[in-house]
Design a protein around this motif. Structure first.
Motif, PDB file in Angstrom:
ATOM      1  N   GLU A 134     -49.940  13.534  37.168  1.00 25.28           N
ATOM      2  CA  GLU A 134     -49.514  14.899  37.508  1.00 25.28           C
ATOM      3  C   GLU A 134     -48.027  14.933  37.844  1.00 25.28           C
ATOM      4  N   GLY A 135     -47.587  13.956  38.619  1.00 28.84           N
ATOM      5  CA  GLY A 135     -46.186  13.909  38.990  1.00 28.84           C
ATOM      6  C   GLY A 135     -45.280  13.678  37.794  1.00 28.84           C
ATOM      7  N   GLN A 136     -45.730  12.849  36.875  1.00 31.14           N
ATOM      8  CA  GLN A 136     -44.939  12.580  35.678  1.00 31.14           C
ATOM      9  C   GLN A 136     -44.806  13.830  34.808  1.00 31.14           C
ATOM     10  N   ARG A 137     -45.897  14.564  34.649  1.00 27.97           N
ATOM     11  CA  ARG A 137     -45.829  15.801  33.874  1.00 27.97           C
ATOM     12  C   ARG A 137     -44.939  16.829  34.561  1.00 27.97           C
ATOM     13  N   GLU A 138     -45.032  16.887  35.873  1.00 30.30           N
ATOM     14  CA  GLU A 138     -44.197  17.810  36.632  1.00 30.30           C
ATOM     15  C   GLU A 138     -42.723  17.472  36.461  1.00 30.30           C
ATOM     16  N   ALA A 139     -42.412  16.189  36.444  1.00 23.74           N
ATOM     17  CA  ALA A 139     -41.024  15.756  36.279  1.00 23.74           C
ATOM     18  C   ALA A 139     -40.478  16.194  34.922  1.00 23.74           C
ATOM     19  N   VAL A 140     -41.274  16.001  33.877  1.00 27.72           N
ATOM     20  CA  VAL A 140     -40.839  16.398  32.531  1.00 27.72           C
ATOM     21  C   VAL A 140     -40.668  17.908  32.451  1.00 27.72           C
ATOM     22  N   GLU A 141     -41.572  18.648  33.066  1.00 25.55           N
ATOM     23  CA  GLU A 141     -41.457  20.109  33.060  1.00 25.55           C
ATOM     24  C   GLU A 141     -40.179  20.572  33.745  1.00 25.55           C
ATOM     25  N   LYS A 142     -39.840  19.945  34.870  1.00 28.28           N
ATOM     26  CA  LYS A 142     -38.610  20.308  35.583  1.00 28.28           C
ATOM     27  C   LYS A 142     -37.383  19.995  34.726  1.00 28.28           C
ATOM     28  N   ALA A 143     -37.423  18.857  34.053  1.00 27.34           N
ATOM     29  CA  ALA A 143     -36.299  18.478  33.202  1.00 27.34           C
ATOM     30  C   ALA A 143     -36.141  19.458  32.051  1.00 27.34           C
ATOM     31  N   ARG A 144     -37.234  19.806  31.413  1.00 26.43           N
ATOM     32  CA  ARG A 144     -37.186  20.749  30.297  1.00 26.43           C
ATOM     33  C   ARG A 144     -36.670  22.112  30.741  1.00 26.43           C
ATOM     34  N   ALA A 145     -37.124  22.545  31.886  1.00 27.70           N
ATOM     35  CA  ALA A 145     -36.701  23.848  32.404  1.00 27.70           C
ATOM     36  C   ALA A 145     -35.201  23.879  32.671  1.00 27.70           C
ATOM     37  N   ALA A 146     -34.629  22.710  32.992  1.00 28.76           N
ATOM     38  CA  ALA A 146     -33.196  22.626  33.270  1.00 28.76           C
ATOM     39  C   ALA A 146     -32.381  22.366  32.000  1.00 28.76           C
ATOM     40  N   GLY A 147     -33.055  22.310  30.853  1.00 28.02           N
ATOM     41  CA  GLY A 147     -32.359  22.076  29.600  1.00 28.02           C
ATOM     42  C   GLY A 147     -32.052  20.616  29.320  1.00 28.02           C
ATOM     43  N   ILE A 148     -32.711  19.724  30.041  1.00 27.80           N
ATOM     44  CA  ILE A 148     -32.492  18.282  29.838  1.00 27.80           C
ATOM     45  C   ILE A 148     -33.409  17.799  28.722  1.00 27.80           C
ATOM     46  N   ASP A 149     -32.841  17.157  27.703  1.00 28.16           N
ATOM     47  CA  ASP A 149     -33.673  16.682  26.600  1.00 28.16           C
ATOM     48  C   ASP A 149     -33.521  15.186  26.335  1.00 28.16           C
ATOM     49  N   GLY A 150     -32.970  14.451  27.288  1.00 33.50           N
ATOM     50  CA  GLY A 150     -32.886  13.001  27.189  1.00 33.50           C
ATOM     51  C   GLY A 150     -32.405  12.449  28.520  1.00 33.50           C
ATOM     52  N   MET A 151     -32.813  11.220  28.844  1.00 32.63           N
ATOM     53  CA  MET A 151     -32.437  10.655  30.133  1.00 32.63           C
ATOM     54  C   MET A 151     -31.995   9.206  30.017  1.00 32.63           C
ATOM     55  N   VAL A 152     -31.024   8.844  30.847  1.00 36.34           N
ATOM     56  CA  VAL A 152     -30.635   7.446  31.040  1.00 36.34           C
ATOM     57  C   VAL A 152     -31.164   7.040  32.407  1.00 36.34           C
ATOM     58  N   VAL A 153     -31.974   5.987  32.439  1.00 37.48           N
ATOM     59  CA  VAL A 153     -32.601   5.522  33.677  1.00 37.48           C
ATOM     60  C   VAL A 153     -32.036   4.150  34.029  1.00 37.48           C
ATOM     61  N   ILE A 154     -31.381   4.058  35.184  1.00 36.58           N
ATOM     62  CA  ILE A 154     -30.792   2.794  35.619  1.00 36.58           C
ATOM     63  C   ILE A 154     -31.697   2.170  36.675  1.00 36.58           C
ATOM     64  N   GLY A 155     -32.121   0.942  36.464  1.00 35.86           N
ATOM     65  CA  GLY A 155     -32.983   0.305  37.460  1.00 35.86           C
ATOM     66  C   GLY A 155     -33.668  -0.927  36.924  1.00 35.86           C
ATOM     67  N   GLY A 156     -34.788  -1.258  37.547  1.00 35.29           N
ATOM     68  CA  GLY A 156     -35.534  -2.446  37.181  1.00 35.29           C
ATOM     69  C   GLY A 156     -36.897  -2.125  36.619  1.00 35.29           C
ATOM     70  N   ASP A 157     -37.859  -2.986  36.919  1.00 32.52           N
ATOM     71  CA  ASP A 157     -39.191  -2.893  36.324  1.00 32.52           C
ATOM     72  C   ASP A 157     -39.844  -1.533  36.563  1.00 32.52           C
ATOM     73  N   GLY A 158     -39.865  -1.076  37.818  1.00 33.39           N
ATOM     74  CA  GLY A 158     -40.505   0.201  38.118  1.00 33.39           C
ATOM     75  C   GLY A 158     -39.824   1.372  37.430  1.00 33.39           C
ATOM     76  N   SER A 159     -38.507   1.350  37.416  1.00 36.24           N
ATOM     77  CA  SER A 159     -37.756   2.416  36.759  1.00 36.24           C
ATOM     78  C   SER A 159     -38.032   2.429  35.260  1.00 36.24           C
ATOM     79  N   PHE A 160     -38.144   1.244  34.674  1.00 33.96           N
ATOM     80  CA  PHE A 160     -38.409   1.152  33.245  1.00 33.96           C
ATOM     81  C   PHE A 160     -39.808   1.671  32.902  1.00 33.96           C
ATOM     82  N   ARG A 161     -40.771   1.403  33.759  1.00 32.89           N
ATOM     83  CA  ARG A 161     -42.118   1.929  33.514  1.00 32.89           C
ATOM     84  C   ARG A 161     -42.091   3.459  33.513  1.00 32.89           C
TER      85      ARG A 161
END
Length: 304
Positions: free
Chosen positions: A65-92
């Motif tokens: 649910e949280g993951q879907r909510e995150a994508v919805e928030k990103a889409r609503a803000a016009g975000i269509d791609g992300m750069v994620v900096i971090g380690g194992d958890g961030s990559f998952r």
């Protein structure tokens, strides 16, 4: 990480992309905590430790649910791609974003240097040099007072920091999760050193092996030598980046944006033999990055 953020923004702008920063990591993504970034907003940050965007853990994001909510928030803000900096958890998390239709590129940022598929991670060189600076200062005291010092450094599951700092700093013994050194051997090395006239010694302990205080107590009880313990702790996680780290972060951040503009996602940017590579994020998860045997052997040889 600030060097990577700066590179993402400036490379993005050069490619005609509008860049938005997400504050407080995945928690901020769910909350819609966004900030517009431009060339000026990332000026004067390349030399700063940590991240100006800040970061936070998010239990909510670990749920579907949280993951879907995150994508919805990103889409609503016009975000269509992300750069994620971090380690194992961030990559998952980046994999899940890509699976849900929001392409994400991972950039390896962890002082532990334990991400498979890349020779170096952002922050590792800076952390090692922080340890090395401490080692050199501690040696001054050890030499002046004929003492044995035990230095505990970070590395719960990985001994990269301990090994690199120990080799560069000339430690007499380096205790690593990958190759635990029995306390009997540590003591034997100390005694051999004393027999040939050595009056001070330095032992490096990765936290995953055990407490530096426990190692120090064992040495005192078994030898009677004046032994002191220093735990560097979170001092290893801060400070201005080294030139090597700033360059690595800049190259990786810029390449991550280029991959997104090419329409790609679900990848991470690594460095192998000084060349940047792009590989599937899934290919590096649940795989252990081993320390080369030659380095482990070298550490033992140089400790004689």
């Amino acid at each position: 990480m600030n060097a990577a953020v700066r590179a993402v923004v400036r490379r993005g702008v050069s490619l005609g992309v509008q860049v938005v920063g997400v504050r407080h990591g995945y928690a901020g993504l769910i909350a819609g905590d966004f900030i517009d970034l431009d060339i000026s907003s990332v000026g004067d940050i390349i030399h700063r430790g940590g991240t100006v965007l800040q970061t936070a853990r998010s239990d909510r994001f670990m749920t579907p649910e949280g993951q879907r909510e995150a994508v919805e928030k990103a889409r609503a803000a016009g975000i269509d791609g992300m750069v994620v900096i971090g380690g194992d958890g961030s990559f998952r998390g980046a994999i899940r974003l890509t699976e849900l239709g929001l392409p994400a590129i991972g950039v390896p940022g962890t002082i532990d240097n334990d991400i498979y598929g890349t020779d170096r991670t952002i922050g590792f060189d800076t952390a090692v040099n922080t340890c090395l600076e401490a080692i050199r200062k501690i040696r001054d005291t050890a030499t002046s007072h004929d003492r044995t010092f035990v230095l505990e450094v970070m590395g719960r599951h990985s001994g990269w920091i301990a090994l690199a700092a120990g080799l560069a700093g000339g430690a007499e013994s380096i205790l690593l999760p990958e190759r635990p050194l029995p306390i009997e051997e540590v003591v034997a090395r100390l005694k051999r050193g004393v027999e040939r006239g050595k009056r001070h010694s330095l032992i490096i302990v990765a936290e995953g092996v055990g407490s530096g205080f426990d190692v120090g107590r064992e040495i005192r009880e078994r030898t009677g030598y004046d032994t002191r313990v220093t735990v560097l702790g979170h001092i290893q996680r801060g400070g201005a980046p080294t030139a090597a780290d700033a360059m690595l972060a800049s190259r990786m951040g810029a390449r991550a944006v280029e991959l997104l503009v090419e329409g790609r996602g679900g990848l991470f940017v690594g460095e192998v033999d000084n060349e940047l590579v792009a590989a599937p994020l899934a290919s590096v998860l649940d795989r252990r990055k081993e320390i080369p045997e030659e380095l482990l052997d070298l550490a033992e040889v140089l400790a004689i």
